[in-house]
Design a protein around this motif. Structure first.
Motif: not given
Length: 117
Positions: A76-79, A81-86
């Motif tokens: 969750x944190x990585x996504x 930080x990287x700006x993933x579209x969840x």
């Protein structure tokens, strides 16, 4: 075991990694899927009436659930930080471009005989 991300969502993260050569989030997703398999196996063992070594199965099930929760928090944190579209589980465009540039640089290095150095 509580799962914030479904198996298909984790598999999509892994697919994104294969397409864009960004393995770090995929490594976390793969570990989460493996922990789910181990936990499901332990739950099956615990569901039998005659389950010998019940304490062993509880110990393993609890450990996999704890590890899964920690990795889920990490993903969750990585996504974030990287700006993933969840909602779509897609890697952000900027990161895809960086990965593409890195891959092209590595390929160019191989072609020139530098092996990416």
């Amino acid at each position: 075991m509580q799962a914030k991300y479904g198996d298909q969502q984790l598999e999509h993260i892994i697919d994104q990694a294969m397409i864009y050569q960004c393995a770090c989030p995929a490594q976390v997703a793969r570990l989460m899927l493996a922990l789910r398999e181990v936990n499901a196996y332990e739950q099956m063992c615990l569901s039998r009436d005659d389950a010998p070594l019940r304490e062993t199965h509880h110990l393993i099930a609890d450990a996999t659930a704890e590890a899964h929760a920690k990795l889920q928090e990490c993903l969750d944190c990585v996504m974030d930080l990287e700006g993933w579209d969840k909602s779509l589980m897609t890697m952000p465009e900027a990161l895809r471009k960086i990965q593409g540039q890195e891959l092209r640089r590595w390929l160019d290095g191989r072609r020139s005989g530098n092996e990416g150095r």
